[in-house]
Design an enzyme around this catalytic site. Sequence first.
Site, PDB file in Angstrom:
ATOM      1  N   LYS A  62      48.783  35.019  34.764  1.00 43.16           N
ATOM      2  CA  LYS A  62      48.788  34.073  35.886  1.00 43.16           C
ATOM      3  C   LYS A  62      50.141  33.381  36.026  1.00 43.16           C
ATOM      4  O   LYS A  62      50.653  33.224  37.122  1.00 43.16           O
ATOM      5  CB  LYS A  62      47.747  32.954  35.683  1.00 43.16           C
TER       6      LYS A  62
ATOM      7  N   ARG B 280      40.345  24.065  36.319  1.00 41.75           N
ATOM      8  CA  ARG B 280      39.701  24.775  35.228  1.00 41.75           C
ATOM      9  C   ARG B 280      38.229  24.409  35.140  1.00 41.75           C
ATOM     10  O   ARG B 280      37.513  24.989  34.325  1.00 41.75           O
ATOM     11  CB  ARG B 280      40.381  24.457  33.907  1.00 41.75           C
TER      12      ARG B 280
ATOM     13  N   ARG C 146      52.134  37.075  22.489  1.00 39.64           N
ATOM     14  CA  ARG C 146      52.632  35.768  22.911  1.00 39.64           C
ATOM     15  C   ARG C 146      52.674  34.798  21.725  1.00 39.64           C
ATOM     16  O   ARG C 146      53.625  34.041  21.570  1.00 39.64           O
ATOM     17  CB  ARG C 146      51.713  35.212  23.998  1.00 39.64           C
TER      18      ARG C 146
ATOM     19  N   ARG D  55      53.491  29.028  19.479  1.00 44.54           N
ATOM     20  CA  ARG D  55      52.727  27.932  20.081  1.00 44.54           C
ATOM     21  C   ARG D  55      51.539  27.603  19.198  1.00 44.54           C
ATOM     22  O   ARG D  55      50.792  28.481  18.797  1.00 44.54           O
ATOM     23  CB  ARG D  55      52.206  28.363  21.468  1.00 44.54           C
TER      24      ARG D  55
ATOM     25  N   ARG E 178      39.789  28.872  23.037  1.00 44.26           N
ATOM     26  CA  ARG E 178      40.179  28.717  24.436  1.00 44.26           C
ATOM     27  C   ARG E 178      39.464  29.739  25.309  1.00 44.26           C
ATOM     28  O   ARG E 178      39.070  29.460  26.430  1.00 44.26           O
ATOM     29  CB  ARG E 178      41.691  28.913  24.590  1.00 44.26           C
TER      30      ARG E 178
END
Length: 192
Positions: A13, A88, A127, A133, A144
Amino acid sequence: MRLVVLGPPGAGKGTQAVKLAEQFACADVATGDIFRANVAEGTELGRAAQEYMDRGDLVPDEVVIAMVMERLTSDDCDLGFVLDGFPRTVNQAEALDRRLAGLGTPLEAALSFDVTEEELLRRLAGRAAAQHRADTAEQTIRHRREGFGIKTRPLTDYYARRGLLINVDAIGPIEVVTKRILDELEGNRRQG
Ligand code: AMP
């Protein structure tokens, strides 16, 4: 152009939102990026968001809604926006609709990114390694994704009922996916 992009973490996205905002000369508003910047700067908003983000939970609606509503008043949103990471929850979607209805500038489309489970896990692992992260650690990713299923997936029904939903096959080279989206939006315009 006024768009929202929907899809699970790792669906691409963010990448497409940047391309679309360029194409339509409008603002790219990525709520996750805004929160991360605030955490890095140690602002009050950052402090309010950090513990939720580290757990992979959603930041409470009232915090996010206030932040996005404020952001949409910036000059760079005059020609529209691509909202990435918002809404969301249905609550957030309703708040956005109310605001845009009040301004007489309704949303034009909600793009829902379709990616297979296998491809998502492959992209998220890449990622996590690349970005270090905290919220891309393996158990946080799982958390998540669960949160996405429960709270965010109903948004596709919400926008489908309003005739705004466009499903995007999000597997393939970046430019190919962008072209697919632009073709869909163009087709929509002609029909509308
Ligand atoms: P993202 O970069 O979009 O994956 O967002 C990173 C994190 O920021 C999420 O896991 C949430 O903790 C928080 N966040 C971003 N956007 C929202 C939103 N619309 N509602 C609630 N939390 C959000």
